[in-house]
Design an enzyme around this catalytic site. Sequence first.
Site, PDB file in Angstrom:
ATOM      1  N   VAL A 296     -17.996   0.479  -1.410  1.00 19.96           N
ATOM      2  CA  VAL A 296     -18.225   1.786  -2.011  1.00 19.96           C
ATOM      3  C   VAL A 296     -19.406   1.716  -2.968  1.00 19.96           C
ATOM      4  O   VAL A 296     -20.273   2.601  -2.981  1.00 19.96           O
ATOM      5  CB  VAL A 296     -16.966   2.282  -2.748  1.00 19.96           C
TER       6      VAL A 296
ATOM      7  N   ASN B 112     -20.964  -4.174  -6.297  1.00 19.97           N
ATOM      8  CA  ASN B 112     -21.260  -4.928  -5.082  1.00 19.97           C
ATOM      9  C   ASN B 112     -20.235  -4.676  -3.980  1.00 19.97           C
ATOM     10  O   ASN B 112     -20.353  -5.224  -2.889  1.00 19.97           O
ATOM     11  CB  ASN B 112     -21.330  -6.421  -5.380  1.00 19.97           C
TER      12      ASN B 112
ATOM     13  N   TYR C 229       0.838  -1.191   0.000  1.00 24.34           N
ATOM     14  CA  TYR C 229       0.000   0.000   0.000  1.00 24.34           C
ATOM     15  C   TYR C 229       0.883   1.255   0.000  1.00 24.34           C
ATOM     16  O   TYR C 229       2.006   1.227   0.521  1.00 24.34           O
ATOM     17  CB  TYR C 229      -0.893   0.001   1.245  1.00 24.34           C
TER      18      TYR C 229
END
Length: 382
Positions: free
Chosen positions: A197, A194, A95
Site C-alpha cells: 500500500v 515500503n 482474520y
Amino acid sequence: MQRLLRRARIPPVRTAPARTAPARTATVRTATVRTRSAAAGTAPLGLLYERHGEPAAVVQLKNLEVPKLGDCDVHVKMLAAPINPADINMIQGTYPLLSPLPAVGGNEGVGEVQEVGRRVAALKPGDWVIPADSGLGTWRTRGVFPEEMLLKVPSDIPVLCAATLSVNPCTAFRVLADFESLAPGDSVIQNAANSGVGQAVIQIARASGIKTINVVRDRPDLPKLVERLMGLGADHVVTEEMLRKPEMKYIFKSTPRPRLALNCVGGKSTTDMLRHLQPKGTMVTYGGMAKQPVMVPVVSHIPQSAFIFRDVRLRGFWMTQWRREHAQDREGVVAMMDALCQLIRGGQLTAPACTEVPLQDYRTALEASMKPFVSSKQILLL
C-alpha cells in the site's frame, strides 16, 4: 487527487461511517472446493488448508476437482497470485473474515478466461480477470467461479501489476481520495511506506502532485530502501526514530505539514505521526502491523494534545468492507480500476517489489512472506 477522481468519475467521499465490529468472525463466499486423487498433471493444483494454523504446517499442494461449468460460471486459468498478510491471517484463523474449510488460499491474483457459461455476457475466452471480493481462493492453477465474483481487467498491463491490483493499489486510491480533499502541493505522511500500500500511495500521490513523507523502520539495508522509495517518487523518507527528532522541522520548510496521515502500524508510530499532522487533519488506520493499539494524546503538552486542542479526526478503512458496501456500484468500482490501469499504462504505477516463486515452492514463499524487514512481495506463478 481531484484530477484522478474526475477521470475515474468517483465522488471524493464514498466511505460509510465507522461501524462496530461484529462479535463473531464472518465467513466469505468462496468457490466450491473438492479434492481428488488424480494422477500428477491431470488435474488442477491448489494450495489447500483443511484446518487453521501456521501456514507451513497446514497448507498442502493438492489436486483439485473443477466443477461442471454452469450457465453463469467462468472457467479461469490462474496466471499469478501474491501472498498478502491477510492471506496468512485467514489461514491462521485470526482474520475477521474466514473461508469455509477446506479452503484454497489466496484473495488476490489474475487469471485468463478459458470458457464461459451460456448466460455470461461480460466475459469471453482470453479476457483477464481478478477477484471482485475476498475469498476467491486464487492459489490454484484453474478454477470455475460465478461471473459475479470476477472483474475484467485489461490484458495489456504487466501480469504482476494485474496480479497485485485488487488490494494494495485500491486501498491506496481510496485512502487518498475518501477522507481529505487533497490538492496538488498538499502533503501526506504514512508509516509502513515500503509496504505494498505504501508504495502505491507514493506513486498515486506523485501522479496527483501530492507530496509524501514516508516513515520506515530502521534496518541494515536502509540506504537501498530509501533509494528505491525515492525512485518511486517519495519526497521524504525518514525512520521512526528520525520522526521523533527536532530535525523534522527542516522538512516542513519545503513541504507543508500533512493534512492526512496513513497508519498501518499502530503503537507509538501513531503518536509520532499525529504530532506532525495539521490541525483538523485526519489519520486513517488501515492496518496494525505492530499489533499494538492506536495511541492518541488527549491532554498532555498542548502541541501534542490531538483531540482537544487540534481537533484531529481518526478514521478506519478496510478495503473488503468498502467493496461490500459498494457491491451494487459496479460502475464506480470499474471506474476506479480504469483510473489505476491508466496510471499503470503511463508508467506512473508499478507493481511492488516482487519475488516470483513457482507454485511447487510454495513453502519457501510462505516462510519468506512472514519474515521481518522483507519488502519484496512473494508472487506464486501458476
